[in-house]
Write a protein that holds these residues in place. Sequence first.
Motif, PDB file in Angstrom:
ATOM      1  N   VAL A   1       0.825  -1.078  -0.059  1.00 33.60           N
ATOM      2  CA  VAL A   1       0.035  -0.038   0.064  1.00 33.60           C
ATOM      3  C   VAL A   1       0.901   1.232  -0.050  1.00 33.60           C
ATOM      4  CG1 VAL A   1      -1.967  -1.132   1.354  1.00 33.60           C
ATOM      5  CG2 VAL A   1      -0.193   0.110   2.615  1.00 33.60           C
ATOM      6  N   ASP A   2       0.104   2.197  -0.226  1.00 27.34           N
ATOM      7  CA  ASP A   2       0.954   3.807  -0.213  1.00 27.34           C
ATOM      8  C   ASP A   2       0.362   4.433   1.062  1.00 27.34           C
ATOM      9  OD1 ASP A   2       2.231   3.144  -2.724  1.00 27.34           O
ATOM     10  OD2 ASP A   2       0.655   4.671  -3.711  1.00 27.34           O
ATOM     11  N   VAL A   3       1.315   4.991   1.922  1.00 23.17           N
ATOM     12  CA  VAL A   3       0.771   5.813   3.023  1.00 23.17           C
ATOM     13  C   VAL A   3       1.061   7.342   2.780  1.00 23.17           C
ATOM     14  CG1 VAL A   3       0.805   3.806   4.606  1.00 23.17           C
ATOM     15  CG2 VAL A   3       2.907   5.213   4.442  1.00 23.17           C
ATOM     16  N   ARG A   4       0.040   8.036   3.141  1.00 26.27           N
ATOM     17  CA  ARG A   4       0.140   9.689   2.983  1.00 26.27           C
ATOM     18  C   ARG A   4      -0.124  10.338   4.284  1.00 26.27           C
ATOM     19  NH1 ARG A   4      -3.778  10.470  -0.854  1.00 26.27           N
ATOM     20  NH2 ARG A   4      -5.337  11.104   0.638  1.00 26.27           N
TER      21      ARG A   4
ATOM     22  N   THR B   1       4.362  11.438   0.956  1.00 29.97           N
ATOM     23  CA  THR B   1       3.674   9.957   0.788  1.00 29.97           C
ATOM     24  C   THR B   1       5.072   8.947   0.736  1.00 29.97           C
ATOM     25  OG1 THR B   1       1.731  10.715  -0.224  1.00 29.97           O
ATOM     26  CG2 THR B   1       2.457   8.492  -0.841  1.00 29.97           C
ATOM     27  N   ILE B   2       4.726   7.715   1.288  1.00 28.94           N
ATOM     28  CA  ILE B   2       5.730   6.670   1.099  1.00 28.94           C
ATOM     29  C   ILE B   2       4.863   5.497   0.503  1.00 28.94           C
ATOM     30  CG2 ILE B   2       7.115   5.050   2.302  1.00 28.94           C
ATOM     31  CD1 ILE B   2       7.603   6.796   4.381  1.00 28.94           C
ATOM     32  N   GLN B   3       5.576   5.071  -0.901  1.00 22.72           N
ATOM     33  CA  GLN B   3       4.951   4.118  -1.666  1.00 22.72           C
ATOM     34  C   GLN B   3       5.413   2.726  -1.228  1.00 22.72           C
ATOM     35  OE1 GLN B   3       5.933   5.712  -5.418  1.00 22.72           O
ATOM     36  NE2 GLN B   3       3.926   6.750  -5.745  1.00 22.72           N
ATOM     37  N   ASN B   4       4.637   1.869  -1.650  1.00 26.04           N
ATOM     38  CA  ASN B   4       4.889   0.376  -1.514  1.00 26.04           C
ATOM     39  C   ASN B   4       5.427  -0.165  -0.165  1.00 26.04           C
ATOM     40  OD1 ASN B   4       4.744   0.009  -4.470  1.00 26.04           O
ATOM     41  ND2 ASN B   4       6.687   0.964  -4.905  1.00 26.04           N
ATOM     42  N   VAL B   5       4.603   0.107   0.700  1.00 22.53           N
ATOM     43  CA  VAL B   5       4.663  -0.441   2.033  1.00 22.53           C
ATOM     44  C   VAL B   5       4.352  -1.700   2.256  1.00 22.53           C
ATOM     45  CG1 VAL B   5       4.187  -0.121   4.349  1.00 22.53           C
ATOM     46  CG2 VAL B   5       4.782   2.118   3.169  1.00 22.53           C
TER      47      VAL B   5
END
Length: 222
Positions: free
Chosen positions: A47-50, A55-59
């Motif tokens: 998932v991405d977290v914002r 935002t941090i992508q590809n968690v």
Amino acid sequence: MQIPVGVSARHVHLSQEHLTALFGAGARLHPKKPLSQPGQFASEEKVDVRGPRGTIQNVRVLGPVRPETQLEISKTDALKLGLQPPVRESGRLEQTPGITVIGPQGQVTLTQGVIVAKRHVHFSPEDARRYGVRDGQSLTLRTTGERGLIFENVTARVSPKYKLDFHLDTDEANAAGLQSGDEAEMIELEGLKAQPMPHFHGNEIIRDDSSPQHEKTTESVG
């Protein structure tokens, strides 16, 4: 008293409700690889977290699903997101910041659930007896090498579900030059030199599924 090291990259645990909201009706987690703790796995799902600042992508999503959704990040990640999460044991989510989690089929905005995981050692009851520790005890561990450090305030967590492992995040691991599979030496128990306690029968508490189970990896996507 050597203990194997498991470096935990950023990751998220999802409730079934939020898994469905993010990945669609009937969604389930697909195991990618097993983790150090029995029954836990890194899933194929990401998932991405914002946050307020970025935002941090590809968690990576870790499984199985949990009662509550929880994002575990490093202090460096927190700066990028614009958050100030507390250092907490897994599952202690009261008065923690929220985050928006974005999946391929939707997104959810959490009112709480972001923490920096407190460094800890997982012990089975047998290992707890062997090392002479009790659940919740504060430990001191030492690492060697070019960037060797002493880690204080390391929490002992004891359960029949656990396998011996020292979990710390990527910031802490990088500071000490550690990788998963390295070893740390337990040198103190709450200020006293660690020694075997043959008459201690171990703490048989079975922690619930909100106990920390981290991906044993240093990959930046968690």
